[in-house]
Design a protein around this motif. Structure first.
Motif, PDB file in Angstrom:
ATOM      1  N   ARG A  87       0.829  -1.209   0.000  1.00 35.35           N
ATOM      2  CA  ARG A  87       0.000   0.000   0.000  1.00 35.35           C
ATOM      3  C   ARG A  87       0.862   1.256   0.000  1.00 35.35           C
ATOM      4  O   ARG A  87       0.626   2.182  -0.769  1.00 35.35           O
ATOM      5  CB  ARG A  87      -0.936  -0.010   1.209  1.00 35.35           C
ATOM      6  N   ASP A  88       1.840   1.300   0.866  1.00 31.63           N
ATOM      7  CA  ASP A  88       2.743   2.455   0.935  1.00 31.63           C
ATOM      8  C   ASP A  88       3.966   2.043   1.761  1.00 31.63           C
ATOM      9  O   ASP A  88       3.831   1.708   2.944  1.00 31.63           O
ATOM     10  CB  ASP A  88       2.046   3.665   1.572  1.00 31.63           C
TER      11      ASP A  88
ATOM     12  N   ARG B  32       6.167   3.880   2.900  1.00 31.34           N
ATOM     13  CA  ARG B  32       6.601   4.965   3.778  1.00 31.34           C
ATOM     14  C   ARG B  32       5.707   5.082   5.018  1.00 31.34           C
ATOM     15  O   ARG B  32       5.203   6.158   5.325  1.00 31.34           O
ATOM     16  CB  ARG B  32       6.596   6.281   2.993  1.00 31.34           C
ATOM     17  N   ARG B  33       5.551   3.994   5.729  1.00 30.97           N
ATOM     18  CA  ARG B  33       4.710   3.986   6.936  1.00 30.97           C
ATOM     19  C   ARG B  33       5.480   3.344   8.082  1.00 30.97           C
ATOM     20  O   ARG B  33       6.054   2.259   7.920  1.00 30.97           O
ATOM     21  CB  ARG B  33       3.419   3.207   6.700  1.00 30.97           C
TER      22      ARG B  33
ATOM     23  N   ARG C 288       5.663  11.476   2.920  1.00 30.81           N
ATOM     24  CA  ARG C 288       4.284  10.967   2.931  1.00 30.81           C
ATOM     25  C   ARG C 288       3.350  11.966   3.590  1.00 30.81           C
ATOM     26  O   ARG C 288       2.250  12.235   3.084  1.00 30.81           O
ATOM     27  CB  ARG C 288       4.239   9.626   3.662  1.00 30.81           C
TER      28      ARG C 288
ATOM     29  N   ASP D  17       4.550  12.468  -3.826  1.00 33.21           N
ATOM     30  CA  ASP D  17       4.573  11.150  -4.454  1.00 33.21           C
ATOM     31  C   ASP D  17       6.012  10.817  -4.803  1.00 33.21           C
ATOM     32  O   ASP D  17       6.486  11.081  -5.899  1.00 33.21           O
ATOM     33  CB  ASP D  17       3.710  11.158  -5.719  1.00 33.21           C
TER      34      ASP D  17
ATOM     35  N   GLN E  85       9.684   8.226  -3.687  1.00 35.96           N
ATOM     36  CA  GLN E  85      10.486   7.303  -2.901  1.00 35.96           C
ATOM     37  C   GLN E  85      11.776   7.991  -2.501  1.00 35.96           C
ATOM     38  O   GLN E  85      12.273   8.863  -3.222  1.00 35.96           O
ATOM     39  CB  GLN E  85      10.800   6.045  -3.718  1.00 35.96           C
TER      40      GLN E  85
END
Length: 335
Positions: free
Chosen positions: A20-21, A23-24, A280, A285, A287
């Motif tokens: 999903r992401d 960066r969590r 995030r 958007d 990386q």
């Protein structure tokens, strides 16, 4: 068996979170819980292991618990002294040394509690260890996932490469730490340009500090251009003062020229995961990738990054720490 089931559940949550992401911070916690319950499951079934395995695990565990803290504290103190000698006595450079001295102080307090058999000291040590166990678990989650995040490949094309600034030497010169970011940013730019299509734009992001003769982004752009990088491919973002502002100001430039664009953000490797969390939150958007950093810089830098992430979730983390402290106070009251 139950521990393995729980570990599998957390592993699935971790995989879903990464998809999903990436960066969590929750991904880091899920991974840590999966590894923890896997370890519990393995230890619970150690009686069924071949002869000698249980004894070996017990001996190794005792050595780690007995000598590990002493060795770790000594290494942190040694690294802290080296950090101060090379980088100066700024508070951020003292973190490894302070962590090592704090560990020695806690060990001394535990020995005093055992020798004196003082209930008050016993409760104090026990409460401190509870809080330390919680913080240490989060720290290991942070370090483990930051390591994995730093090795994730760039999985798609990007319109921009954003290089985050840092302080200048003498107010105008790019230091080695920042030079490594710029060199890494150039590598990422060339890799993306080689994929074909529209070439990305490289944004140097950094404003002007009170002790700097020019904005960091200008010095960064000059560094690249002097080494043959095309001047027309560089965009200067010269208003930001913090990492969050780096993200927000760079996002403004990207949305102005290419709405809906994506990017790759470049910083030093110890800073990559926290920068990803910040990106995030800023709605960027992108990386984050890291550039190499001298080994002696890692302990203090990693502690600093963890403290910053810990305080990003201060309501939850400080609430849990306060609950553990209250449990210690309650234990003292009902002794």
């Amino acid at each position: 068996m139950f521990a393995f089931v729980v570990a599998a559940v957390f592993l699935l949550l971790f995989a879903a979170g990464v998809l999903r992401d990436r960066r969590r911070f929750g991904n880091a916690v899920y991974l840590g819980l999966a590894v923890t319950f896997l370890g519990i499951g393995l230890l619970a079934g150690i009686d069924d292991a071949p002869p000698g395995v249980a004894e070996t695990v017990m001996i190794v565990g005792l050595l780690v618990l007995g000598l590990g803290p002493v060795v770790l504290a000594a290494l942190l103190c040694a690294n802290g002294v080296k950090m101060v000698r090379k980088e100066g006595r700024r508070p951020a450079n003292l973190l490894a040394l302070l962590a090592g001295l704090g560990m020695f102080a806690l060990m001394g307090l535990a020995i005093a509690a055992a020798v004196t058999r003082s209930p008050a000291l016993g409760v104090l040590v026990g409460t401190t260890l509870l809080v330390l166990a919680y913080v240490s678990f989060l720290f290991l989650c942070f370090v483990g996932y930051a390591y994995l995040y730093g090795r994730m490949r760039i999985r798609r094309d990007a319109d921009y490469v954003v290089v985050l600034g840092s302080g200048l030497v003498g107010g105008h010169r790019v230091p080695p730490l920042l030079a490594s970011r710029l060199d890494r940013g150039r590598q990422v730019y060339e890799m993306l340009a080689a994929r074909g299509g529209d070439a990305p734009v490289l944004i140097t992001s950094g404003g002007q500090g009170p002790d700097e003769a020019l904005p960091e982004s200008h010095a960064m752009a000059d560094y690249l251009v002097e080494r043959g990088f095309p001047a027309g491919a560089v965009l200067r973002e010269d208003r930001s003062r913090t990492t969050e502002e780096n993200m927000l100001r760079s996002k403004e430039l990207m949305e102005r020229d290419r709405p809906g664009s994506s990017c790759v953000i470049v910083t030093n490797n110890f800073h990559a995961f926290r920068a990803a969390l910040t990106a995030r939150r800023a709605g960027l958007d992108g990386q984050v990738v890291g550039s190499p950093t001298a080994a002696y810089f890692w302990p203090s830098a990693t502690i600093r990054e963890f403290v910053a992430v810990f305080l990003q979730y201060k309501v939850v983390n400080l609430g849990i720490c306060l609950t553990l402290i209250l449990l210690g106070v309650l234990a003292w009251a009902v002794r």
